[in-house]
Design a protein around this motif. Structure first.
Motif, PDB file in Angstrom:
ATOM      1  N   ASN A  97      -6.073  43.417  65.861  1.00 61.64           N
ATOM      2  CA  ASN A  97      -5.599  44.405  64.906  1.00 61.64           C
ATOM      3  C   ASN A  97      -6.607  45.552  64.805  1.00 61.64           C
ATOM      4  O   ASN A  97      -7.780  45.332  64.502  1.00 61.64           O
ATOM      5  CB  ASN A  97      -5.406  43.732  63.538  1.00 61.64           C
ATOM      6  CG  ASN A  97      -4.865  44.678  62.488  1.00 61.64           C
ATOM      7  OD1 ASN A  97      -5.563  45.566  62.030  1.00 61.64           O
ATOM      8  ND2 ASN A  97      -3.618  44.484  62.109  1.00 61.64           N
ATOM      9  N   SER A  98      -6.154  46.771  65.027  1.00 62.49           N
ATOM     10  CA  SER A  98      -7.057  47.917  65.071  1.00 62.49           C
ATOM     11  C   SER A  98      -7.722  48.174  63.728  1.00 62.49           C
ATOM     12  O   SER A  98      -8.890  48.570  63.666  1.00 62.49           O
ATOM     13  CB  SER A  98      -6.291  49.169  65.516  1.00 62.49           C
ATOM     14  OG  SER A  98      -5.809  49.021  66.835  1.00 62.49           O
ATOM     15  N   LYS A 130      -8.990  37.665  63.085  1.00 63.62           N
ATOM     16  CA  LYS A 130      -7.848  36.881  62.615  1.00 63.62           C
ATOM     17  C   LYS A 130      -6.643  37.711  62.216  1.00 63.62           C
ATOM     18  O   LYS A 130      -5.561  37.164  62.003  1.00 63.62           O
ATOM     19  CB  LYS A 130      -8.281  36.025  61.421  1.00 63.62           C
ATOM     20  CG  LYS A 130      -9.370  35.019  61.757  1.00 63.62           C
ATOM     21  CD  LYS A 130      -9.763  34.206  60.538  1.00 63.62           C
ATOM     22  CE  LYS A 130     -10.850  33.186  60.885  1.00 63.62           C
ATOM     23  NZ  LYS A 130     -11.265  32.393  59.697  1.00 63.62           N
ATOM     24  N   GLY A 131      -6.807  39.017  62.049  1.00 61.19           N
ATOM     25  CA  GLY A 131      -5.683  39.838  61.610  1.00 61.19           C
ATOM     26  C   GLY A 131      -4.558  39.871  62.622  1.00 61.19           C
ATOM     27  O   GLY A 131      -4.759  39.736  63.833  1.00 61.19           O
ATOM     28  N   CYS A 132      -3.341  40.047  62.137  1.00 61.57           N
ATOM     29  CA  CYS A 132      -2.171  40.020  63.012  1.00 61.57           C
ATOM     30  C   CYS A 132      -1.981  41.356  63.723  1.00 61.57           C
ATOM     31  O   CYS A 132      -2.364  42.412  63.223  1.00 61.57           O
ATOM     32  CB  CYS A 132      -0.920  39.666  62.216  1.00 61.57           C
ATOM     33  SG  CYS A 132      -0.580  40.781  60.830  1.00 61.57           S
ATOM     34  N   LYS A 191      -0.019  36.745  66.289  1.00 63.99           N
ATOM     35  CA  LYS A 191      -1.448  36.480  66.240  1.00 63.99           C
ATOM     36  C   LYS A 191      -2.130  37.198  67.408  1.00 63.99           C
ATOM     37  O   LYS A 191      -1.482  37.537  68.409  1.00 63.99           O
ATOM     38  CB  LYS A 191      -1.704  34.982  66.326  1.00 63.99           C
ATOM     39  CG  LYS A 191      -1.291  34.365  67.668  1.00 63.99           C
ATOM     40  CD  LYS A 191      -1.562  32.875  67.704  1.00 63.99           C
ATOM     41  CE  LYS A 191      -1.154  32.270  69.064  1.00 63.99           C
ATOM     42  NZ  LYS A 191      -1.361  30.810  69.108  1.00 63.99           N
ATOM     43  N   PRO A 192      -3.446  37.435  67.319  1.00 63.35           N
ATOM     44  CA  PRO A 192      -4.175  37.987  68.473  1.00 63.35           C
ATOM     45  C   PRO A 192      -4.128  36.985  69.630  1.00 63.35           C
ATOM     46  O   PRO A 192      -4.480  35.807  69.460  1.00 63.35           O
ATOM     47  CB  PRO A 192      -5.608  38.144  67.934  1.00 63.35           C
ATOM     48  CG  PRO A 192      -5.476  38.159  66.456  1.00 63.35           C
ATOM     49  CD  PRO A 192      -4.315  37.278  66.137  1.00 63.35           C
ATOM     50  N   GLU A 193      -3.670  37.430  70.767  1.00 62.59           N
ATOM     51  CA  GLU A 193      -3.524  36.505  71.893  1.00 62.59           C
ATOM     52  C   GLU A 193      -3.415  37.284  73.190  1.00 62.59           C
ATOM     53  O   GLU A 193      -3.184  38.488  73.204  1.00 62.59           O
ATOM     54  CB  GLU A 193      -2.269  35.647  71.710  1.00 62.59           C
ATOM     55  CG  GLU A 193      -0.983  36.457  71.659  1.00 62.59           C
ATOM     56  CD  GLU A 193       0.253  35.615  71.418  1.00 62.59           C
ATOM     57  OE1 GLU A 193       0.128  34.377  71.436  1.00 62.59           O
ATOM     58  OE2 GLU A 193       1.339  36.185  71.223  1.00 62.59           O
ATOM     59  N   ILE A 194      -3.608  36.544  74.279  1.00 65.75           N
ATOM     60  CA  ILE A 194      -3.307  37.091  75.605  1.00 65.75           C
ATOM     61  C   ILE A 194      -1.821  36.875  75.831  1.00 65.75           C
ATOM     62  O   ILE A 194      -1.346  35.737  75.800  1.00 65.75           O
ATOM     63  CB  ILE A 194      -4.136  36.372  76.683  1.00 65.75           C
ATOM     64  CG1 ILE A 194      -5.629  36.588  76.413  1.00 65.75           C
ATOM     65  CG2 ILE A 194      -3.754  36.873  78.064  1.00 65.75           C
ATOM     66  CD1 ILE A 194      -6.529  35.764  77.299  1.00 65.75           C
TER      67      ILE A 194
END
Length: 1139
Positions: free
Chosen positions: A914-915, A952-954, A972-975
């Motif tokens: 998340n920026s 952890k932010g979406c 969620k943050p992911e590849i």
């Protein structure tokens, strides 16, 4: 720290600090029978909340051993707080007390054996804390005596003959000279040299080395009419020195600065030319235009509006700039960088008028100044305005843009004391030597409930201790810049005389403050420097129809123009911020850069005086909300128009419009547009990646090439002149320019529009084109080969619905197509035809407009600036886990960057996170350099420093896709991986889906193996509350009203309506996370709760006390929840939500 001795001979090392609410219980424990006798019955919380200054003494064990509270009006309610000065003059002899130099002690408590030493130390600290303070007064009942510890600190004041006040109360005084003697100023003599040398040496070794050891002696010895030197004495010791010279190069100052407020530093002369001559030949409309321009310039250039170097806030037209003297732009000439409070940042128009001063110089130059202590003794009086003040005020503000508004409000006060709608108005005058030097107009704050529910005002005050009428609204505040250092005192007196405890000052965005003389106009105020910006609160989007009578009041839910709120109260006036003068330059107005600046600006105890943003189009958020052009690009939902308005970064940040083209690491400056220079101490690069102009491969389509023949040469950056009908959309300004071009050249004409790319922006752009009335048959969507197995939507059902919508609209779609050529017709500046290769046969399309979303990377000029500066670049700018580049003064974040290869995490970049969170973490890492209150971070365990942080932010993306369907994806943050593959994993969890994408009511929620909401996807024809749904991410499904159970039981058929039900409103509240943390602490505590009391069979269990407390505190936001049994009215609360 100071050592004090008790009456028993024991010693304690104590330190003084501001009182914290955590000290309340310890303070109460120090109360004795003397406390109530001397100070009366005290509500310590109420007293602390209303105090100007409260100090606590602590020992080395951090135990509270003494406490004192000071206010700017008498204790015991002797007289009205606005009239105590005349009361003292009437009843006491030799009274020199004024509101500027006096405070009243309202409470003092201490451990009995240390009371004497503590009283001396606290009073000493108060005089140090407030340099203007000369007297501390204390009223006590006439039949009471001070406790032994205070007796030595005060002396009795003599009452005037005939005064009856002595029969009831005794007035005691503690003068400054007992602690910091008054300084005596005289002409310097040669024998002062020995006293001055220690000060000189201690303060400036550099000057000593430059001018020799006997420089001071030379200055003192060679005094004449043009060169004078003075010293100030404390007792018989010289503690300060000033050297003055009457030779001043006024002409140089005229060339560099606007000296209008000081009459050009010259004596008045009959031949002075102060106004531009009128030119009768100028047409009326043009003359009005020039007059408006001159009025705009007068905000920063004319005499009495004291716009400080740190905090001018210009909100007019296209420019929003705040200027600071440390930011020296060598040769700024950009047309959008011209309105400023600091002349060093201004550029003059060719026809700008310069006053001509014929009089002799009226200034002296301070060549040298050094002193141990600083004291102010000048008289500065604040009083209520009267009708007789109108001419003086008119003269004071005649050159201000809002002079009419200020005068009208002053006349309203002098004639009626209130507005036509009944709102009370008060006006105050500041005087020095009987001359008006300041004016302020305030009103009662009538929207205080709105402020409480929309801003985190309780970060600064405890709302329940302030009455409704104690909140004031600052409309105007103008002060002669000579007396700028009295701004705090002016504000303090406004609060005292108006019987207010808080003041609020709004700053409206540019598109609201479009005209100067309008009903919502607030004059630009120099007081902004001393106020604190108040962070806005996230609001619940209420389903008002479903809630009915249980909806919040109109004061909470009403829509009104958004604004940035600034605040001041009694306590904040005496608190000094830590000034950070380091030049922090941020390059790029990306979400990361805006989040970084927001975090720094909203640090209440820090004042960043030199924040600068370099951006191609300046700050975002300058256009009217809900403009059509906003729909071209997908939305990250990090910031919206309301957020930009409520931040008002333009009030705190210098804005330089331009592109970074170079970095000089040795001299520490950034080159802008290859000519201007912006110096920095810390440089933050947040430019991100942008869509670039893609170069055609140049393949000859007459030879029928395929993609296999050209893939090795694709993609490449285009280096020629970009055609005028080729568009790369990267921000709102790009979109706005494209929209205007389309409306002028395409909407009402014929010709094809090619949209090229395979990111989600192609779908939002096509939908925007369709919404403009462009026929779908004219739109050609051309998609290049995918570089990944994961599509931009990564959801087969939504992709099918989008393709169906494109087909219905008549949009032609081409897959796996690589741009081979574009040709130009008669106009070499336009693309008239574009050719593409495919896996089979090439094709050609007529083209009137070309939108390219196929090539996103680091901008070439940014890359060149980084590379030429020898910063490590490996496809992206290389950083470590603390955002450092290989230069200690340069940090970077966002999609511009990648982690160093030493972390072995090439797949993870800031693009995966998340920026807004990245910007916050970047700012937090830099605050360690500036914030003295932060504790240093402990070193990570061995081996952990080689791991990258996992935020952890979406991740959020949303927009309007073809068929007008609103799209939202929260994950969620992911590849990224294909959704089908993710569903096949054994630990995938479960998904809940209602509706169908082709029907426009699709809602998908993924619950992971830990029963937490992992992702949300919405695709709906009906708009939905995005901010509410973002709050659902990361929540346990049990918290969502037993979502899993209800789904399995078939009770949920539509997730949209399910999350509009009243029970869910608490989850959307901005402080719900605090309740979760409190409940978690209770669950983790080792205490075993007592068994609940027995209840009736039909009675439902009550929620835990923290939940009830949470609902009570936030009742204005959450009226739909029924009160607990003991709080419920006789009528009950039928239809309301229950936990």
């Amino acid at each position: 720290m100071t050592t004090i001795t008790s009456s028993r001979g024991h010693t304690e090392v104590v330190s003084a600090r501001r009182t914290d609410l955590r000290d309340v219980s310890d303070i109460i424990s120090l109360f004795s029978h003397f406390t109530e006798d001397v100070f009366g019955r005290i509500d310590i919380m109420h007293l602390l909340e209303k105090s100007n200054l409260s100090l606590t003494l602590c020992n080395e064990k951090n135990e509270v051993i003494a406490h004192a509270v000071f206010l700017d009006y008498p204790n015991w309610n002797i007289t009205d707080q606005s009239d105590w000065e005349s009361f003292l003059h009437k009843n006491y002899l030799n009274n020199k007390c004024t509101p500027l130099n006096t405070l009243f002690m309202h409470l003092f408590v201490a451990k009995e054996e240390y009371a004497a030493g503590c009283s001396q130390e606290i009073i000493r600290k108060v005089f140090i804390e407030i340099p203007e303070l000369q007297f501390i007064l204390l009223f006590i009942p006439a039949d009471e005596n001070l406790e032994p510890g205070l007796e030595s600190a005060f002396e009795k004041m003599v009452t005037a003959p005939g005064s009856a006040v002595d029969a009831n109360f005794t007035l005691l005084m503690s003068p400054r000279h007992r602690y910091h003697p008054q300084l005596h100023v005289r002409k310097a003599r040669l024998e002062d040299y020995n006293d001055l040398m220690p000060i000189w040496t201690r303060q400036s070794e550099t000057l000593k080395e430059t001018y020799s050891e006997y420089f001071l002696a030379d200055i003192i010895e060679h005094q004449d009419e043009e060169n004078q030197a003075v010293v100030c004495e404390a007792g018989d010791t010289v503690v300060g020195f000033m050297s003055l010279c009457s030779q001043v190069d006024v002409s140089l100052f005229h060339a560099c600065f606007d000296l209008g407020p000081f009459h050009g530093l010259c004596k008045p002369h009959p031949e002075d030319v102060l106004k531009a001559p009128q030119e009768p030949s100028i047409p009326e409309d043009e003359d009005k235009s020039k007059q408006t321009s001159q009025e705009a310039e007068s905000i920063s250039s004319q005499n009495v509006e004291c716009i400080s170097d740190q905090d001018a806030a210009v909100q007019k037209g296209e420019l929003t700039t705040i200027s600071h003297p440390e930011l020296l732009l060598d040769d700024i000439t950009h047309k959008d960088f011209k309105a400023s409070a600091a002349p060093l940042l201004e550029t003059e128009e060719k026809d700008t008028f310069r006053p001509v001063y014929r009089g002799a110089s009226n200034a002296v130059c301070i060549r040298l100044f050094c002193i141990d202590e600083k004291y102010e003794t000048r008289s500065f009086t604040v009083r209520r305005a009267t009708t007789n003040d109108i001419p003086g005020v008119k003269m004071l503000i005649k050159t201000l843009s809002l002079n009419e508004s200020i005068l009208n409000d002053l006349k309203i006060f002098t004639s009626a004391r209130r507005d036509p709608d009944g709102t009370p108005v008060q006006a105050f005058i500041a005087e020095v030597l009987d001359q008006i030097v300041g004016i302020s107009v305030i009103r009662d704050e009538m929207d205080i409930e709105y402020i409480r529910t929309h801003y985190n005002i309780e970060d600064f005050i405890h709302f329940n201790y302030h009455e409704q009428e104690e909140h004031g609204h600052l409309n105007h505040f103008a002060l002669n810049p000579i007396f700028h250092h009295y701004t705090k005192h002016f504000l303090k007196e406004i609060l005292r005389l108006a019987h207010k405890s808080s003041l609020y000052y709004p700053i409206y965005p540019q598109y609201t403050e479009a005209k100067f003389q309008n009903p919502r106009a607030h004059s630009l105020t120099s007081a902004l420097h001393y106020m604190v910006p108040v962070r806005p609160r996230r609001q619940i989007v209420y389903p008002l129809e479903e809630l009915g009578i249980n909806a919040p009041s109109e004061q909470v839910s009403k829509d009104q123009p958004s604004y940035s709120l600034n605040h001041i109260n009694r306590k904040l006036i005496t608190e000094s911020k830590t000034s950070i003068n380091s030049r922090i330059v941020v390059v790029g107005a990306s979400d990361v850069g805006i989040s970084f600046l927001e975090t720094l600006v909203f640090c209440p105890h820090l004042k960043f005086n030199n924040l600068t943003l370099i951006s191609i189009h300046g700050l975002p958020g300058k256009d009217l909300p809900a403009s059509k052009h906003r729909r071209f690009l997908i939305n990250s939902h990090c910031f919206n128009d309301e957020d930009y308005a409520q931040m008002s970064l333009c009030s705190w940040v210098n804005v330089v419009v331009g592109k970074m083209t170079g970095i000089n690491r040795t001299a520490k400056y950034v080159v802008i547009s290859k000519q201007r220079k912006v110096p920095y101490d810390y440089l933050v690069l947040c430019t991100g990646q942008k869509y670039q102009v893609l170069s055609p491969t140049g393949a000859d389509i007459t030879k029928l090439p395929t993609n296999r023949d050209v893939l090795s040469e694709w993609p490449q950056r285009y280096t020629g002149k970009v055609p005028s009908n080729h568009f790369n959309l990267n921000d709102d300004q790009d979109c706005l320019q494209a929209l205007h071009w389309l409306e002028e050249n395409i909407v009402n004409s014929e010709g094809n529009i090619i949209v090229y790319g395979n990111t989600i922006d192609i779908y939002t752009t096509v939908e925007t084109l369709l919404s403009l009335g462009i026929n779908g048959s004219r739109i050609h969507l051309v998609q290049p080969p995918l570089t990944s197995d994961v599509t931009c939507l990564n959801n087969s059902e939504i992709e099918s619905a989008v393709q169906e919508a494109l087909s219905e609209a008549g949009v032609s779609v081409y897959y796996d197509s690589i741009l081979a050529q574009w040709s130009k017709g008669d106009d070499p500046d336009l693309i008239t035809c574009a050719a593409f290769t495919t896996n089979t046969e090439p094709f050609k399309l007529q083209c009137s407009a070309f939108f390219s979303f196929a090539y996103r990377t680091v901008d070439y000029e940014t890359f060149k600036a980084i590379n030429d500066a020898c910063l490590v670049f490996d496809g992206r700018l290389v950083i470590d886990t603390e955002f450092h580049t290989n230069d200690v003064s340069i940090r970077a974040a966002g999609s511009l960057t990648k982690y160093s290869r030493k972390y072995y995490a090439d797949e993870w970049t800031h693009s995966n996170f998340n920026s807004k969170e990245i910007g916050f973490e970047l700012a937090t890492s830099m605050l360690n350099l500036f914030d003295p209150t932060l504790k240093p971070f402990s070193k990570p365990p061995e081996g952990m420093d080689s791991l990258i942080p996992m935020y952890k932010g979406c991740k959020i993306k949303g927009g309007v896709l073809p068929r007008g369907c609103n799209y939202l994806h929260i994950s969620k943050p992911e590849i990224p991986i294909q959704l089908d593959i993710e569903l096949a994993l054994s630990d995938h969890g479960m998904e809940i889906i209602t509706g169908k994408a082709r029907h426009g009511n699709y809602f998908r929620m993924h619950i992971n193996k830990y029963s937490m909401v992992d992702s949300i996807t919405c695709f709906s024809k009906t708009p939905f509350p995005v901010s509410n749904y973002i709050c659902l991410y990361g929540q346990h499904e049990r918290l969502l009203n037993d979502l899993h159970y209800r789904w399995n039981e078939g009770q949920i058929t539509d997730l949209y309506s399910y999350f509009r039900e009243p029970w869910s409103m608490a989850i959307y509240h901005d402080q719900f996370i605090d309740l979760k943390k409190e409940l978690r602490q209770i669950l983790l505590s080792e205490q075993v709760p007592e068994p609940p009391p027995e209840r009736l069979a039909d009675e439902r269990p009550l929620p835990p006390e923290p939940v009830l407390r949470y609902l009570r505190r936030h009742r204005p936001h959450l009226p739909m929840y029924a009160p607990a049994a003991g709080e419920r009215g006789a009528g009950g609360a039928a239809g309301r939500a229950r936990l």
